[in-house]
Design a protein around this motif. Structure first.
Motif: not given
Length: 124
Positions: A5-11, A13-22, A38-45, A63-67
């Motif tokens: 999940a891509q988390i913006n500065s307000d915590n 979620v602005v995007n959810v992406l799938v990564m290769d398990n490998e 490095a390749n999608v966005h500099a936000d926290d993931w 959704y919000s992410y409670d750190v």
């Protein structure tokens, strides 16, 4: 597949992406996060689990992410609803206990705002 999940500065979620398990299996979770930054966005993931095994529930847009609690919290469905001790949203009035397969209810915020003793409306 690993989900992040891509988390913006307000915590939020602005995007959810799938990564290769490998990549995650061979290089680790941090390698996936570094690649996404490095390749999608500099936000926290933050890794999220489609089967809800980590961080309470699968992250969705808005959704919000409670750190501090390290969990995702669903958006507030209605202004009158409040989070309970498990971080689930609860209506201010309990749903009628006669709800069953034959009788269903939906929340009506306008009805609740007009009369704080009502809010659940039977679906016909």
């Amino acid at each position: 597949m690993a989900h992040y999940a891509q988390i913006n500065s307000d915590n939020v979620v602005v995007n959810v992406l799938v990564m290769d398990n490998e990549m995650e299996t061979n290089e680790g979770e941090q390698a996936c996060i570094d690649w996404l930054q490095a390749n999608v966005h500099a936000d926290d993931w933050v890794k999220t689990s489609y089967n809800n095994k980590i961080r309470k529930q699968f992250a969705g847009i808005r959704y919000s992410y409670d750190v501090d609690k390290d969990k995702f919290i669903a958006p507030q469905p209605f202004a009158s609803w409040a989070l309970d001790s498990d971080d689930d949203w609860q209506a201010p009035i309990t749903m009628p206990d006669d709800a069953s397969a034959d009788k269903m209810y939906r929340w009506d915020e306008d009805v609740y705002q007009a009369d704080n003793s009502a809010g659940w409306i039977e679906v016909e």
